[in-house]
Motif scaffolding. Sequence first.
Motif, PDB file in Angstrom:
ATOM      1  N   GLY A 144      14.963 -23.501   5.746  1.00 13.49           N
ATOM      2  CA  GLY A 144      15.863 -22.766   4.865  1.00 13.49           C
ATOM      3  C   GLY A 144      15.541 -21.280   4.881  1.00 13.49           C
ATOM      4  N   ASN A 145      16.194 -20.550   3.971  1.00 14.63           N
ATOM      5  CA  ASN A 145      15.870 -19.126   3.854  1.00 14.63           C
ATOM      6  C   ASN A 145      15.817 -18.699   2.395  1.00 14.63           C
ATOM      7  OD1 ASN A 145      18.577 -19.256   3.428  1.00 14.63           O
ATOM      8  ND2 ASN A 145      19.159 -17.690   4.888  1.00 14.63           N
ATOM      9  N   ILE A 146      15.133 -17.590   2.180  1.00 12.13           N
ATOM     10  CA  ILE A 146      14.907 -17.089   0.819  1.00 12.13           C
ATOM     11  C   ILE A 146      16.210 -16.519   0.269  1.00 12.13           C
ATOM     12  CG2 ILE A 146      13.604 -15.438  -0.575  1.00 12.13           C
ATOM     13  CD1 ILE A 146      11.740 -17.431   0.612  1.00 12.13           C
ATOM     14  N   ILE A 147      16.555 -16.887  -0.968  1.00 14.71           N
ATOM     15  CA  ILE A 147      17.789 -16.364  -1.552  1.00 14.71           C
ATOM     16  C   ILE A 147      17.562 -15.584  -2.840  1.00 14.71           C
ATOM     17  CG2 ILE A 147      19.348 -18.073  -0.547  1.00 14.71           C
ATOM     18  CD1 ILE A 147      19.226 -19.425  -3.400  1.00 14.71           C
ATOM     19  N   ASN A 148      16.434 -15.787  -3.472  1.00 17.19           N
ATOM     20  CA  ASN A 148      16.206 -15.108  -4.748  1.00 17.19           C
ATOM     21  C   ASN A 148      14.712 -14.835  -4.867  1.00 17.19           C
ATOM     22  OD1 ASN A 148      16.651 -14.013  -7.215  1.00 17.19           O
ATOM     23  ND2 ASN A 148      17.352 -15.880  -8.208  1.00 17.19           N
ATOM     24  N   VAL A 149      14.347 -13.601  -5.144  1.00 21.32           N
ATOM     25  CA  VAL A 149      12.934 -13.229  -5.185  1.00 21.32           C
ATOM     26  C   VAL A 149      12.625 -12.518  -6.499  1.00 21.32           C
ATOM     27  CG1 VAL A 149      11.099 -11.950  -4.018  1.00 21.32           C
ATOM     28  CG2 VAL A 149      12.960 -12.913  -2.686  1.00 21.32           C
ATOM     29  N   SER A 150      11.522 -12.933  -7.121  1.00 23.29           N
ATOM     30  CA  SER A 150      11.019 -12.153  -8.245  1.00 23.29           C
ATOM     31  C   SER A 150       9.596 -11.741  -7.866  1.00 23.29           C
ATOM     32  CB  SER A 150      11.027 -12.963  -9.538  1.00 23.29           C
ATOM     33  OG  SER A 150      10.008 -13.931  -9.505  1.00 23.29           O
ATOM     34  N   LYS A 151       8.845 -11.264  -8.815  1.00 24.09           N
ATOM     35  CA  LYS A 151       7.519 -10.752  -8.484  1.00 24.09           C
ATOM     36  C   LYS A 151       6.584 -11.874  -8.025  1.00 24.09           C
ATOM     37  CE  LYS A 151       3.846  -7.914 -10.383  1.00 24.09           C
ATOM     38  NZ  LYS A 151       3.141  -7.566 -11.605  1.00 24.09           N
ATOM     39  N   ASN A 152       6.687 -13.050  -8.688  1.00 26.92           N
ATOM     40  CA  ASN A 152       5.714 -14.109  -8.441  1.00 26.92           C
ATOM     41  C   ASN A 152       6.283 -15.371  -7.797  1.00 26.92           C
ATOM     42  OD1 ASN A 152       3.427 -12.800  -9.779  1.00 26.92           O
ATOM     43  ND2 ASN A 152       4.680 -13.033 -11.613  1.00 26.92           N
ATOM     44  N   ARG A 153       7.608 -15.506  -7.722  1.00 30.00           N
ATOM     45  CA  ARG A 153       8.170 -16.715  -7.139  1.00 30.00           C
ATOM     46  C   ARG A 153       9.489 -16.428  -6.435  1.00 30.00           C
ATOM     47  NH1 ARG A 153      10.311 -20.138 -12.423  1.00 30.00           N
ATOM     48  NH2 ARG A 153      10.917 -18.354 -13.643  1.00 30.00           N
TER      49      ARG A 153
END
Lengths: 254, 142
Positions: A144-153
């Motif tokens: 898969g691929n990354i769709i949502n990023v925050s500081k820790n997850r």
Amino acid sequence: MRSKSFPLLLAISLLILLLDKKNLITVIKAPFEQIVVPFKKNVYQSIYHLRFFPTVFMSYGQLLQEKNNLADLKRQKDELNLKLQLQAAENEDLRRQLGSSLPTSYRYIPAPVIGLSRFLEIAAGSQEGVGDGMPVVVGDVFIGNIINVSKNRSLVRLITDKDMKVTAKTNRGTFGEVIGRVGQSILFDKVLQKDPLFLDDLVVTRGTDGLPPNLLIGKISHIKSDDAAVYKEAVIEALVDITQKQNILIISAL
Amino acid sequence: MTWIIMAIILASLLESVAYLYPFTLMVIVVLALTVDQKVYRWAFLGGLFLDLIAFRPLGSDSIFFLVTCFFLSRYKMKIYFGNILYVFIFLLVIISVYDYFFNRILFSAGHFVLTLVLGAFLLSIVPRIFPEKIGSKQKLII
């Protein structure tokens, strides 16, 4: 039910949603993540081990025997590791002598899994260098691929997600599009009728939509062909069962 | 109140970590059917908590839960006094709508069965915990 609180709470919810979409309340959310991420990690680990309990219980004798063989395997592994280190050093030395650039290998960010629902949730965020759109793999297999990023997850859209579309090809050079289907299945669609497609063909990424090329997706398990249709399609069997994985890798640089 | 908080926390954790099913929505709907007071506040807070835990846009679940409770309050008399079938039909419809919006699942046989089983279980347990909250006209009988 008193309905006076409904319009007020609905308005507050809409306001919070709007502020979150504009990333204006990230500062308020960040402290909660410090607590949520480690807690979810522990819960996920516990549930992960519970899944194996029936299997462990049924094969206890076999496991005991395999445990006794482990010491030998560990010793062999240590010997191989040493050989690998020596060969890697030799390779590096040769490259330097030949004047070539640094090895062209992908750079990975390892991340533990802390949740699995529609998306895969991992305990790695912007502070580890994770960014939107980065591909996620298990070994050589694209998941898969990354769709949502925050500081820790971060959240990973899986290859089986309905909104996932990836241009792909088979090991015979047949082009098509991989589309996710809810559950564990994946569809290989938009394959021209004239192009060869056989069972057990391996499907890999094509590398034309921002993903690295030649990452494994799966193998063809079922072919649907209608001569009257423009395209034919096939069902892809995934090579990795994501529910069995505790750690994944994110490709951060190519 | 402790029971409600624990139920919402447990449901949110299960939903975001272990199994893709709207447990929190189920808890909120059952609360709305059986416990009359403050359900809008529980829907709002439960939604926010789920969004934080599950890493969803903050407020999205709150809005859905609040609107669900609003519709329940409008049609509660029909659902409450009617056959238990009305309750299950409502549960199935609302779970399906939620599944489609948040999880892109159009229909799942597993979710269908789980809704019926979980709904029956919760609707039989909750009135025993909050017996004084049931309206005087007719109790919800499973």
